[in-house]
Design a protein around this motif. Structure first.
Motif, short mmCIF file in Angstrom:
data_model
loop_
_atom_site.label_atom_id
_atom_site.label_comp_id
_atom_site.label_asym_id
_atom_site.label_seq_id
_atom_site.Cartn_x
_atom_site.Cartn_y
_atom_site.Cartn_z
N LEU A 189 0.83 -1.20 0.00
CA LEU A 189 0.00 0.00 0.00
C LEU A 189 0.86 1.25 0.00
O LEU A 189 0.61 2.19 -0.76
N GLN A 190 1.89 1.25 0.84
CA GLN A 190 2.78 2.41 0.90
C GLN A 190 3.51 2.60 -0.42
O GLN A 190 3.70 3.73 -0.89
N THR A 191 3.91 1.47 -1.04
CA THR A 191 4.59 1.56 -2.34
C THR A 191 3.67 2.16 -3.40
O THR A 191 4.09 3.01 -4.20
N ASN A 192 2.41 1.71 -3.40
CA ASN A 192 1.45 2.25 -4.37
C ASN A 192 1.21 3.74 -4.15
O ASN A 192 1.14 4.52 -5.11
N VAL A 193 1.06 4.12 -2.88
CA VAL A 193 0.83 5.54 -2.58
C VAL A 193 2.02 6.38 -3.02
O VAL A 193 1.86 7.43 -3.65
N ASP A 194 3.22 5.90 -2.71
CA ASP A 194 4.43 6.64 -3.11
C ASP A 194 4.52 6.72 -4.63
O ASP A 194 4.92 7.76 -5.18
N PHE A 195 4.16 5.63 -5.31
CA PHE A 195 4.23 5.63 -6.78
C PHE A 195 3.27 6.67 -7.36
O PHE A 195 3.65 7.45 -8.25
N ASN A 198 4.56 10.20 -6.61
CA ASN A 198 5.71 10.55 -7.45
C ASN A 198 5.29 10.75 -8.90
O ASN A 198 5.79 11.65 -9.58
N MET A 199 4.39 9.87 -9.36
CA MET A 199 3.91 10.01 -10.73
C MET A 199 3.19 11.34 -10.92
O MET A 199 3.37 12.03 -11.94
N ALA A 200 2.39 11.72 -9.93
CA ALA A 200 1.66 12.99 -10.03
C ALA A 200 2.63 14.16 -10.08
O ALA A 200 2.45 15.11 -10.85
N HIS A 201 3.68 14.09 -9.24
CA HIS A 201 4.68 15.17 -9.26
C HIS A 201 5.38 15.25 -10.61
O HIS A 201 5.63 16.34 -11.13
N GLU A 202 5.70 14.08 -11.16
CA GLU A 202 6.40 14.06 -12.44
C GLU A 202 5.52 14.56 -13.58
O GLU A 202 6.01 15.15 -14.55
N PHE A 203 4.22 14.31 -13.49
CA PHE A 203 3.30 14.72 -14.55
C PHE A 203 2.96 16.21 -14.48
O PHE A 203 2.66 16.82 -15.50
N ARG A 204 2.99 16.77 -13.27
CA ARG A 204 2.49 18.13 -13.13
C ARG A 204 3.33 19.13 -13.93
O ARG A 204 2.78 20.02 -14.60
N THR A 205 4.64 19.00 -13.88
CA THR A 205 5.50 19.96 -14.57
C THR A 205 5.31 19.93 -16.09
O THR A 205 5.08 20.97 -16.72
#
Length: 434
Positions: A189-195, A198-205
């Motif tokens: 669960l923690q891995t999925n949340v972190d993924f 992180n994916m959201a941060h990478e997509f936002r820019t």
């Protein structure tokens, strides 16, 4: 999710405490069983000893007693047995009778016999008082002891102890497997949340850059300003950016990494801003939105940005889950304790078996084809979390193929809740078409 991680920790602690409690209870039960078995053994030996003396002496009354550390000689039950021969314990017929009586009481164990003239109580010694002619009427104590008593009792409890040990091992292994599985799920669960974060941060820019590039391209080339392809890029980019922001906002709420900037917020302005932010999809779907007139002096105390996101998510869902032309009604009710904002649509409704889970993360409403469900399933989870942080609640009523109604309640907290100016006007019942 934070709530789920807390639940996992509680489950792990509870299961560990439950396992320890089970072991303690089993140990107490085994100790009680040992004491009970020992007491039964003591009673059988005492009865066998007395029965043998009474039979050998022709029916004289005898009362045997078991010596223990908890008892002294003064509390022993004694009985006089007259005219017994001096060599009583060495006579073969006496031993034979005693062995026969012990066998009757299912005691197949080596023993030791002795005569004593003192009232000395020793642990694990069984005795009765006899009166021998050779002692000139003085009382003598016939003592009987079993060197292997403990091993005999243990053998009699073999099946019980084996079953207890097997049960304890089984329960312990089961608890360990459950805890291991829960820990594995927690890490996953923690891995999925972190993924996702992180994916959201990478997509936002890059999404922000795409939006800026489209705007600059439209300004530089005026002929592209009303270009349909440019509008599609702008709209889809805005939608993706909105989903990314929703992921990041929900992650902050669940991780406790947020700061609510509460202020006096106009309910009317809050709802109008949410409607304006969705003006394009409202126009595309040719939706009819009926907003009850809300007094300009109706205020709540909360975070303007997050509450705006809450109502924008509710309106967005009303548009998504309506097959025909959407008809959305927004109404406001007030009382002395708070304000209720209701968003009602004429959409597909929510199946009964899915209503309990719609406020969970990554849960989406689907009718048959789950791939037709829209979005990431984050909107309502964010709505519930944020409203609860404002000490309110959200509830839903729905009927399949008839629509759904979401009600958001925000309570009054002293002077920080619902406030009205002294010259407030009565809420009008007329509706305005948006």
């Amino acid at each position: 999710m934070k709530i789920q991680r807390n639940n996992l920790s509680v489950i792990l602690i509870a299961s560990a405490l439950g396992g320890i409690a089970l072991v303690v209870i089993q140990l107490i039960w085994m100790r009680h069983s040992w004491q009970l078995s020992e007491e039964i053994f003591n009673q059988r030996v005492s009865m066998a000893l007395c029965a043998t003396i009474e039979t050998y002496d022709g029916g004289s009354l005898c009362a045997g007693s078991h010596c223990s550390m908890a008892k002294n000689s003064e509390t022993l039950i004694l009985a006089n047995v007259n005219d017994l021969p001096a060599g009583l314990i060495d006579k073969p017929d006496f031993r034979t009778e005693l062995n026969k009586t012990l066998a009757f009481y299912q005691i197949d164990l080596d023993y030791q016999l002795s005569l004593s003239t003192t009232k000395q109580c020793q642990p694990d010694v069984y005795q009765t008082v006899v009166s021998l002619p050779s002692l000139k009427g003085n009382e003598a104590y016939l003592r009987m002891s079993f060197p292997n008593k403990k091993s005999f009792i243990l053998r009699s409890m073999n099946l019980m102890m084996f079953a207890t040990v097997v049960i304890l091992i089984f329960v312990t292994v089961l608890l360990l497997l459950v805890n291991w599985s829960l820990m594995k799920q927690k890490r996953l669960l923690q891995t999925n949340v972190d993924f996702f974060n992180n994916m959201a941060h990478e997509f936002r820019t890059p999404l922000s850059n795409i939006g800026l590039a489209v705007n600059m391209l439209s300004k530089k080339h005026s002929e592209l300003k009303d270009n349909q392809l440019i509008d599609i890029i702008r709209r889809e980019n805005k939608q993706l950016l909105h989903e990314v922001e929703r992921v990041l906002q929900l992650a902050k709420v669940e991780n406790g990494d947020y700061a609510l900037e509460k202020e006096r917020v106009s309910v009317s302005q809050l709802l109008q801003n949410a409607i304006d932010s969705l003006s394009m999809p409202i126009a595309e779907r040719q939706a009819t939105l009926l907003l009850e007139d809300v007094p300009d002096d109706l205020y709540i105390f909360g975070d303007k940005q997050h509450l705006g996101n809450v109502f924008r998510n509710l309106l967005d869902n009303a548009l998504k889950y309506t097959k025909e032309r959407p008809l959305i009604r927004i109404s406001v009710q007030t009382d002395d304790k708070g304000v209720i904002v209701a968003v009602q649509d004429n959409g597909i409704g929510i199946p009964t078996n899915q209503r309990e889970m719609i406020f969970e993360k990554f849960q989406r409403i689907h009718h048959g084809d789950k791939h037709a469900a829209k979005g990431f399933g984050l909107g309502l989870a964010y709505v519930k979390s944020m409203i609860e942080l404002h000490n309110g609640f959200v509830r839903v009523s729905s009927e399949e193929n008839r629509g759904s109604k979401f009600e958001v309640y925000l309570p009054t907290v002293s002077n920080e809740g619902l406030t009205r100016s002294d010259d407030s006007k009565t809420v009008k019942n007329r509706q305005s078409m948006v």
